[in-house]
Every structure is written in structure tokens, then in C-alpha cells.
Scaffold this motif. Structure first.
Motif, PDB file in Angstrom:
ATOM      1  N   HIS A  78       0.739  -1.107   0.134  1.00  0.00           N
ATOM      2  CA  HIS A  78      -0.028  -0.103   0.087  1.00  0.00           C
ATOM      3  C   HIS A  78       0.725   1.228   0.074  1.00  0.00           C
ATOM      4  O   HIS A  78       0.495   2.197  -0.861  1.00  0.00           O
ATOM      5  N   HIS A 107       3.672   8.173   5.301  1.00  0.00           N
ATOM      6  CA  HIS A 107       2.337   8.422   5.833  1.00  0.00           C
ATOM      7  C   HIS A 107       1.897   7.447   6.943  1.00  0.00           C
ATOM      8  O   HIS A 107       1.199   7.534   7.936  1.00  0.00           O
ATOM      9  N   ASP A 108       2.190   6.027   6.781  1.00  0.00           N
ATOM     10  CA  ASP A 108       1.774   4.984   7.400  1.00  0.00           C
ATOM     11  C   ASP A 108       2.986   4.525   8.381  1.00  0.00           C
ATOM     12  O   ASP A 108       2.882   3.323   8.927  1.00  0.00           O
ATOM     13  N   ASP A 179      -3.752   8.476  -0.619  1.00  0.00           N
ATOM     14  CA  ASP A 179      -3.898   7.539   0.304  1.00  0.00           C
ATOM     15  C   ASP A 179      -5.538   6.895   0.097  1.00  0.00           C
ATOM     16  O   ASP A 179      -5.703   5.698   0.023  1.00  0.00           O
ATOM     17  N   ARG A 194     -12.647   3.104  -1.706  1.00  0.00           N
ATOM     18  CA  ARG A 194     -11.463   2.908  -0.683  1.00  0.00           C
ATOM     19  C   ARG A 194     -12.035   3.088   0.774  1.00  0.00           C
ATOM     20  O   ARG A 194     -12.020   2.545   1.731  1.00  0.00           O
TER      21      ARG A 194
HETATM   22 FE   LIG Z   1      -2.452   4.515   4.090  1.00  0.00          FE
END
Ligand SMILES: [Fe+2]
Length: 234
Positions: A78, A107-108, A179, A194
Motif C-alpha cells: 500500500h 504516511h503509514d 492514500d 477505498r
Molecule cells: Fe495509508
């Protein structure tokens, strides 16, 4: 050692190290360049695929993201998809490609065990970046991506999140849009699909479901704005 099956990569050898999980809260201060080599745990050799043209933030962000998420299966897939998506959005949207793509790689990272403190991944990711000297703008983008402020409020974490700048710019919209248009396995999806998948995955009693009346319209508004700009850029 990771391998590069395409055989087109560059090799980067990093000696990273682990960090204390129970650490004091970060304070905002002037941030300088990323300092990956000050991170204490992850002694690891990385062989990375060929990098797309990227600035210094993107290159360092990619290395850190792989060190933290590279063994996390779909989370890593991802992340790679979001970074690719973000890199493709920067030009048409006229935003800083290096900053946007770096934030996408990172970001994650708050899902990675060495970064977890509160269990809220946007905040834990931002705290990790702050602790190790990343620019405050990168930390802020990570802290607020994809409507994190709504979930933070539901968790009672708004004050902790508020130490970071919530810039609410086209670039911040682009990160959230990237995202929200990449699925959990790195596949490209539309924003509604999503968002529905995230709500389903977290369940009807989750905080995500609780904040949906506010976060849902917020995310749909971002999608509309970004898609309007993309259509105008064609
Ligand atoms: Fe994400």
C-alpha cells in the motif's frame, strides 16, 4: 538482505538502529534534514529498486519507510502504491513533488512496531519523524493525512495532534487523495471504494464508523477538489 528481482536497482546499505518506545512527547523546534543514521535499531542491509527522479526528502523517506514497513506485506505494498500515486499527482497539481512524495512514503510508518506509542498511527508516525529531525511540515502532513483529526478527536488525542501544523493546502489534499485512491494491497481504487473498504474493515462499532458523519464528507470534499484540479490540468 533484500533482493532486487528486476536487477535494475541501486544498493543502499543502511545501518539503522532502534528507538525507545516509551519516550517523552516531542517538542516543536526548527527541523533540519532527516537523520536516519541516528535511529538506533534496525541493523539491516537494504537493496532498493531503482528510484524515480526524486529529491533528497523522497530518497530518505523511501529508505526509512522500507526499514520500518518493508516486512509488513500489504502495508508495504500500500505504501509503495501511495508513493507512486503521489509522485504522479505532484506535477498536474503543481505542488512540491519532493515534499509530497516523501510524505506519502512516510504516511503509514506509525503502524510499524518501533514507532507505536499511542496506537494512533498518524500521531505515532509524526512523533517518530519529529524525534529524528524530519522537517516539521513532513510530520504535519503525516499527522493529519486522510482526516486523522476526526479520529484523533474521538480518541481524545486532539491536543497531542495539535502540536503539528495542519496546513490544509493542495499538497495536503494530494496526500490524502493518494492514500484514498490506493487500496490495502497497493491497487488503484476510486475514493468511494477505498472509504467503504476502510469502514467495512474497521467495523460498524469502530471509531472510524463513529466519525464517519464528519470524516466522510471531508474526504469526499478533498476528492472533489483534487479531481477538479486534475481535470483542469489536462
Ligand atoms: Fe495509508
Amino acid at each position: 538482505m533484500r533482493t532486487d528481482p528486476a536487477g535494475t536497482g541501486i544498493q543502499s546499505v543502511l545501518m539503522l538502529s532502534s528507538l525507545a518506545v516509551n519516550r517523552p512527547r516531542p517538542t516543536i523546534r526548527a527541523m533540519t534534514a532527516p537523520s536516519l543514521l541516528r535511529e538506533p535499531r534496525f541493523a539491516r542491509t537494504l537493496v532498493l529498486p531503482a528510484l524515480a527522479p526524486a529529491g533528497p526528502l523522497t530518497s530518505a523517506a523511501r529508505l526509512l519507510a522500507e526499514a520500518l514497513l518493508g516486512d509488513m506485506g500489504n502495508r508495504w505494498r500500500h505504501t509503495q502504491g501511495v508513493a507512486e500515486r503521489a509522485a504522479g499527482l505532484a506535477g498536474p497539481l503543481g505542488v512540491d513533488a519532493d515534499l509530497l512524495t516523501a510524505a506519502a512514503w512516510l504516511h503509514d510508518i506509525g503502524y510499524a512496531a518501533p514507532t507505536v506509542a499511542t496506537g494512533f498511527h498518524p500521531l505515532d508516525g509524526a512523533d517518530h519523524l519529529t524525534r529524528y529531525g524530519w522537517p516539521i511540515r513532513v510530520a504535519g502532513l503525516v499527522a493529519y493525512h486522510s482526516g486523522a483529526r476526526f479520529v484523533a478527536a474521538a480518541k481524545g488525542l486532539s491536543e497531542l495532534l495539535a502540536v503539528y501544523p495542519d496546513e490544509r493546502t493542495v499538497l495536503a489534499d494530494a496526500l490524502t487523495y493518494a492514500d484514498q485512491t490506493v487500496g490495502p494491497a497497493g491497487d488503484r481504487v476510486d475514493p468511494d471504494t477505498r472509504y467503504a473498504e476502510v469502514l467495512h474493515r474497521h467495523g460498524p462499532c469502530s471509531l472510524n464508523a463513529l466519525v464517519d458523519p464528519d470524516r466522510g464528507p471531508y474526504l469526499r470534499g478533498i476528492a472533489r477538489r483534487v479531481e477538479h484540479l486534475l481535470a483542469a490540468a489536462v
